[in-house]
Design a protein around this motif. Sequence first.
Motif, mmCIF file in Angstrom:
data_model
loop_
_atom_site.group_PDB
_atom_site.id
_atom_site.type_symbol
_atom_site.label_atom_id
_atom_site.label_comp_id
_atom_site.label_asym_id
_atom_site.label_seq_id
_atom_site.Cartn_x
_atom_site.Cartn_y
_atom_site.Cartn_z
ATOM 1 N N ASP A 137 0.822 -1.205 0.000
ATOM 2 C CA ASP A 137 0.000 0.000 0.000
ATOM 3 C C ASP A 137 0.862 1.264 0.000
ATOM 4 O O ASP A 137 0.524 2.252 -0.660
ATOM 5 C CB ASP A 137 -0.922 0.016 1.227
ATOM 6 N N LYS A 152 -6.584 0.134 -8.595
ATOM 7 C CA LYS A 152 -7.257 -0.978 -7.923
ATOM 8 C C LYS A 152 -6.833 -1.058 -6.468
ATOM 9 O O LYS A 152 -7.665 -1.268 -5.572
ATOM 10 C CB LYS A 152 -6.945 -2.284 -8.644
ATOM 11 N N ARG A 153 -5.525 -0.875 -6.224
ATOM 12 C CA ARG A 153 -5.010 -0.931 -4.854
ATOM 13 C C ARG A 153 -5.575 0.217 -4.017
ATOM 14 O O ARG A 153 -6.000 0.035 -2.879
ATOM 15 C CB ARG A 153 -3.484 -0.865 -4.881
ATOM 16 N N TYR A 155 -8.337 1.865 -4.522
ATOM 17 C CA TYR A 155 -9.790 1.721 -4.364
ATOM 18 C C TYR A 155 -10.120 0.934 -3.097
ATOM 19 O O TYR A 155 -11.030 1.300 -2.342
ATOM 20 C CB TYR A 155 -10.368 1.028 -5.596
ATOM 21 N N LYS A 156 -9.356 -0.139 -2.846
ATOM 22 C CA LYS A 156 -9.590 -0.946 -1.648
ATOM 23 C C LYS A 156 -8.982 -0.294 -0.412
ATOM 24 O O LYS A 156 -9.647 -0.163 0.619
ATOM 25 C CB LYS A 156 -9.006 -2.342 -1.831
ATOM 26 N N TYR A 157 -7.746 0.138 -0.513
ATOM 27 C CA TYR A 157 -7.010 0.700 0.632
ATOM 28 C C TYR A 157 -7.683 1.959 1.174
ATOM 29 O O TYR A 157 -7.771 2.168 2.383
ATOM 30 C CB TYR A 157 -5.578 0.996 0.190
ATOM 31 N N LEU A 159 -10.877 2.689 0.693
ATOM 32 C CA LEU A 159 -12.287 2.380 0.964
ATOM 33 C C LEU A 159 -13.252 3.201 0.106
ATOM 34 O O LEU A 159 -14.283 3.670 0.584
ATOM 35 C CB LEU A 159 -12.573 2.590 2.461
ATOM 36 N N ASN A 263 -8.079 -5.013 9.734
ATOM 37 C CA ASN A 263 -8.600 -4.698 8.402
ATOM 38 C C ASN A 263 -9.771 -5.595 8.038
ATOM 39 O O ASN A 263 -10.761 -5.138 7.440
ATOM 40 C CB ASN A 263 -7.497 -4.821 7.355
ATOM 41 N N LEU A 267 -13.553 -4.299 7.112
ATOM 42 C CA LEU A 267 -14.212 -4.602 5.846
ATOM 43 C C LEU A 267 -15.490 -5.409 6.049
ATOM 44 O O LEU A 267 -16.495 -5.170 5.371
ATOM 45 C CB LEU A 267 -13.242 -5.356 4.934
ATOM 46 N N SER A 271 -19.145 -3.970 5.019
ATOM 47 C CA SER A 271 -19.940 -4.698 4.023
ATOM 48 C C SER A 271 -21.373 -4.891 4.488
ATOM 49 O O SER A 271 -22.312 -4.961 3.682
ATOM 50 C CB SER A 271 -19.299 -6.052 3.718
#
Length: 274
Positions: A137, A152-153, A155-157, A159, A263, A267, A271
């Motif tokens: 990250d 892509k990294r 987008y997740k890191y 949130l 983490n 998540l 969700s």
Amino acid sequence: MITSSIVLYKTAKDELNTVVSSVLDSCISFLYLIDNSPNRELESFVAKFDKKRVFYIFNDRNLGYGAGHNIAIREAIRKNACYHIVLNPDIKFKADAVTKICEYMNHNPDVGQVMPKILYSDSNIQYLCKLLPSPMDLFGRRFIPIKKYKEKRAYKYELHAMGYDKIMEIPVLSGCFMFMRVDVLKKVGGFDERFFMYSEDVDLCRRIGEVSKTMFYPMASVYHGYEKGSYKSWKLLKYHICSAIQYFNKWGWVFDKKRILRNKECLDALSQKK
């Protein structure tokens, strides 16, 4: 009582005037301006502000970001303040932002830190809610020259999928506006002064998260200049890399079970909110 602090280093006067004006228009009781600059050039400019609420402290050397703020945090503890806010110089906000966060904290004693919605000057959202970082990250997103991978990294890191429109418990909140409970700061000991610049906010937020909740509160918002200095200066990039190495040396590089668990919990909880 709410105290606050800004660490200065050759700070632009117009920028400083904006953030101090925001503080003085709010319910913040005291502001500490901790000057790490090589000279007292800013002292005469600061003198125009209310001396009963604004205190100037000159260090005669650059102590670093966290060490500078720790001077003010110790004052907040000495004054028995309820909350302390760490501010970047490039922040501005309306008075009701602080009032809203204070009311939220008053009603949620298990919360140790809050970050409001952080906006660019054009009111677009800055994606500053983050997971606890892995080496990929911090290093991969910066140095792997593949745009799709970086996006892509990030987008997740960061949130992005959460929409930034609801109250969320987040592992890492930005250091540009850290609204913290002073009793919690007593427990965790403020910033780790081994970090000269960068990653000190990640480290402190992580330690706060071990004893209380760290929350994103979008009902309040502030504006942030967000210069990304390490993308423009080799010197700042060096500081950024060194701090990231210090962070992973402290918490673990690949084998960081607490990071993986925290983490996953974040998540999983988010969700369920979708």
